[in-house]
Design a protein around this motif. Structure first.
Motif, PDB file in Angstrom:
ATOM      1  N   CYS A 151      60.007 -51.657 -45.494  1.00 50.86           N
ATOM      2  CA  CYS A 151      60.594 -52.964 -45.791  1.00 50.86           C
ATOM      3  C   CYS A 151      61.615 -52.836 -46.919  1.00 50.86           C
ATOM      4  CB  CYS A 151      59.504 -53.956 -46.152  1.00 50.86           C
ATOM      5  SG  CYS A 151      60.109 -55.583 -46.674  1.00 50.86           S
ATOM      6  N   VAL A 210      60.754 -55.555 -42.343  1.00 52.08           N
ATOM      7  CA  VAL A 210      61.221 -56.749 -43.046  1.00 52.08           C
ATOM      8  C   VAL A 210      60.680 -58.002 -42.373  1.00 52.08           C
ATOM      9  CG1 VAL A 210      63.256 -58.141 -43.595  1.00 52.08           C
ATOM     10  CG2 VAL A 210      63.277 -55.670 -44.011  1.00 52.08           C
ATOM     11  N   ALA A 211      60.764 -58.058 -41.041  1.00 53.65           N
ATOM     12  CA  ALA A 211      60.268 -59.225 -40.308  1.00 53.65           C
ATOM     13  C   ALA A 211      58.769 -59.403 -40.504  1.00 53.65           C
ATOM     14  CB  ALA A 211      60.597 -59.078 -38.826  1.00 53.65           C
ATOM     15  N   GLU A 255      58.177 -60.641 -44.088  1.00 56.04           N
ATOM     16  CA  GLU A 255      58.678 -62.020 -44.208  1.00 56.04           C
ATOM     17  C   GLU A 255      57.662 -63.009 -43.649  1.00 56.04           C
ATOM     18  OE1 GLU A 255      61.682 -63.720 -45.015  1.00 56.04           O
ATOM     19  OE2 GLU A 255      62.412 -61.993 -46.145  1.00 56.04           O
ATOM     20  N   GLU A 256      57.179 -62.765 -42.448  1.00 62.12           N
ATOM     21  CA  GLU A 256      56.221 -63.698 -41.833  1.00 62.12           C
ATOM     22  C   GLU A 256      54.904 -63.724 -42.597  1.00 62.12           C
ATOM     23  OE1 GLU A 256      54.391 -66.401 -39.142  1.00 62.12           O
ATOM     24  OE2 GLU A 256      56.415 -66.021 -39.929  1.00 62.12           O
ATOM     25  N   ARG A 265      55.442 -65.751 -45.708  1.00 65.52           N
ATOM     26  CA  ARG A 265      55.540 -67.190 -45.390  1.00 65.52           C
ATOM     27  C   ARG A 265      54.157 -67.804 -45.260  1.00 65.52           C
ATOM     28  NH1 ARG A 265      55.089 -70.752 -41.477  1.00 65.52           N
ATOM     29  NH2 ARG A 265      54.314 -69.166 -40.024  1.00 65.52           N
ATOM     30  N   GLU A 323      57.598 -56.472 -52.662  1.00 68.41           N
ATOM     31  CA  GLU A 323      58.134 -56.879 -51.363  1.00 68.41           C
ATOM     32  C   GLU A 323      57.436 -58.137 -50.852  1.00 68.41           C
ATOM     33  OE1 GLU A 323      58.400 -52.461 -51.885  1.00 68.41           O
ATOM     34  OE2 GLU A 323      56.761 -53.915 -51.952  1.00 68.41           O
ATOM     35  N   ARG A 374      58.830 -62.532 -52.061  1.00 70.69           N
ATOM     36  CA  ARG A 374      59.082 -63.403 -50.911  1.00 70.69           C
ATOM     37  C   ARG A 374      58.209 -64.657 -50.960  1.00 70.69           C
ATOM     38  NH1 ARG A 374      60.582 -58.370 -49.113  1.00 70.69           N
ATOM     39  NH2 ARG A 374      62.327 -58.335 -47.601  1.00 70.69           N
ATOM     40  N   PHE A 425      59.666 -68.449 -50.863  1.00 72.15           N
ATOM     41  CA  PHE A 425      59.331 -69.420 -49.818  1.00 72.15           C
ATOM     42  C   PHE A 425      58.840 -70.757 -50.386  1.00 72.15           C
ATOM     43  CE2 PHE A 425      58.942 -66.013 -46.510  1.00 72.15           C
ATOM     44  CZ  PHE A 425      59.716 -66.632 -45.541  1.00 72.15           C
TER      45      PHE A 425
END
Length: 413
Positions: A292, A300-301, A304-305, A308, A337, A341, A345
């Motif tokens: 990531c 990364v995806a 990210e999820e 979130r 990482e 995030r 968010f």
């Protein structure tokens, strides 16, 4: 044999007050003790004399640098008592032996026995013996062992429930066998609760009015402190936010055991999400975070999820408990990482200002919490009001200093 009557209450009060100052402020003169406690110089001198005779206080030296007569400086006699704090995690054991005044006399880190059960109990006993041997401290000088680990003790059976990462601990009276192994008073606390105590005692959230420690790792949970006291709930299960219906289907047959949130952002879930994103098989959490950071699309995806969903958990904690501060920890939660995030968010979901930080103690948070709880127990048992029980509270928050051993160890019995 008749029980010895406790000292008169007024003497207990004065002893407690003097020790509290010495424990929190360090070496202090008689005049400064009298000023801090509000006692007369005569009362203070009598208390100091009694504590010296009992071996809990000693003269450190004489301060002749001030105007007037030289002042005798007194300090806590470290060798008068010791507490052992242990973080017994699924993969790693961290332990610290501390003196009466919070100095670290010895510390070690080693892999946990993966078999769990009685093998892990035996290993914890070996940790105690090894630290005592390496520091030259007699077993009789150890006042308490404070053990933090996943799950909670069933008061009826002594087994450990909800400790899915530690095999066999739900099959026998773990508490009884640990008491027999340690041969001294034993405290047991949930690992995430202990981490919250560690952050409150010596982390960036030191002394917060209220604190939620959110741990994201193999499992998910929070530890809550309100006015310096752990909040455990009616059955000791407070903080089991893994069961919040967030991130995955709460009607899944796996949810009663693991919880919907844990099935969404626990380590196995993130690894599975990475695989579904096309990231490949048999990839560790560390590798996912490293990829990531390097910008790999699937990693990364995935992060990210996961972040979130984790931010929704933070929002739930805020809505339910309204803590003054939230600290994110755990092997996953404290990774930049992930944590950066989560912080990014949150403004999408709430306009409230949130005092949120990442654990400053890192992997040592749970061990430091176990140490703090052990010190609190030792101080209470030695200096508290025997006739009118009331906790002295957590140690005063002075940063623990390393005394004469500080080491990491391999897995040796």
């Amino acid at each position: 044999m008749p029980t010895q009557a406790p000292p008169p209450i007024l003497r207990q009060i004065s002893t407690r007050a003097v020790m509290k100052v010495l424990l929190e402020q360090g070496p202090t003169s008689r005049a400064e003790l009298a000023k801090a406690t509000g006692f007369s110089k005569q009362t203070t001198s009598e208390v100091i004399r009694t504590l010296e005779e009992s071996g809990y206080v000693r003269m450190k030296g004489i301060d002749s640098g001030k105007v007037g007569s030289p002042a005798v400086i007194y300090e806590v006699a470290d060798e008068a008592g010791y507490a052992l704090g242990i973080d017994a995690g699924a993969s790693t054991i961290r332990a610290a032996l501390v003196t009466l005044s919070s100095k670290i006399a010895g510390e070690l880190t080693l892999p946990s026995d993966p078999r769990g059960g009685r093998e892990l109990v035996a290993q914890l006993g070996a940790v105690k013996r090894r630290l005592l041997a390496e520091t030259g401290i007699a077993p009789s000088a150890l006042n308490v062992v404070s053990l933090a680990m996943p799950g909670s003790v069933d008061p009826g059976t002594g087994a450990i429930s909800h400790a899915y990462a530690v095999p066999e601990f739900d099959r026998f009276d773990v508490f009884k066998e640990l008491q027999e192994t340690f041969q001294c008073p034993l405290l047991m606390e949930n690992d995430i609760n202990a981490a919250a105590v560690g952050e409150y005692w010596n982390g960036d959230a030191k002394g917060a009015e209220s604190l939620a420690f959110l741990s994201i790792g193999t499992g998910i949970g929070i530890g809550m402190l309100i006015n310096g006291q752990l909040w455990r709930g009616a059955t000791g299960a407070a903080g089991e936010i893994a069961y919040l219906p967030i991130g995955s289907d709460p009607s899944s047959p796996l949810c009663p055991e693991r919880g919907a949130l844990e099935l969404a952002i626990g380590a196995p879930a993130i690894i599975h999400r990475y695989r579904m994103m096309g990231g490949g098989e048999n990839v560790s959490m560390k590798a996912i975070f490293d990829r990531c950071a390097a910008g790999e699309r699937a990693a990364v995806a995935t992060v990210e999820e996961s972040a979130r969903i984790a931010s929704l958990a933070v929002l739930s904690v805020l809505a339910l408990f309204d803590p003054a501060e939230i600290v994110i920890g755990g092997n996953i939660g404290r990774r930049p990482e992930m944590s950066q995030r989560i912080i990014r968010f949150l403004p999408q979901f709430t306009h409230r200002k949130i005092k949120l930080s990442v654990s400053s103690l890192g992997a040592r948070a749970t061990m430091m919490g176990a140490v703090a709880l052990g010190l609190n127990h030792m101080h209470d048992s030695l200096f508290n009001l025997q006739s009118l029980p009331a906790s002295l509270g957590l140690p005063g928050g002075r940063e623990p200093s390393v005394d004469f051993h500080d080491r990491k160890a391999s897995n040796k019995g």
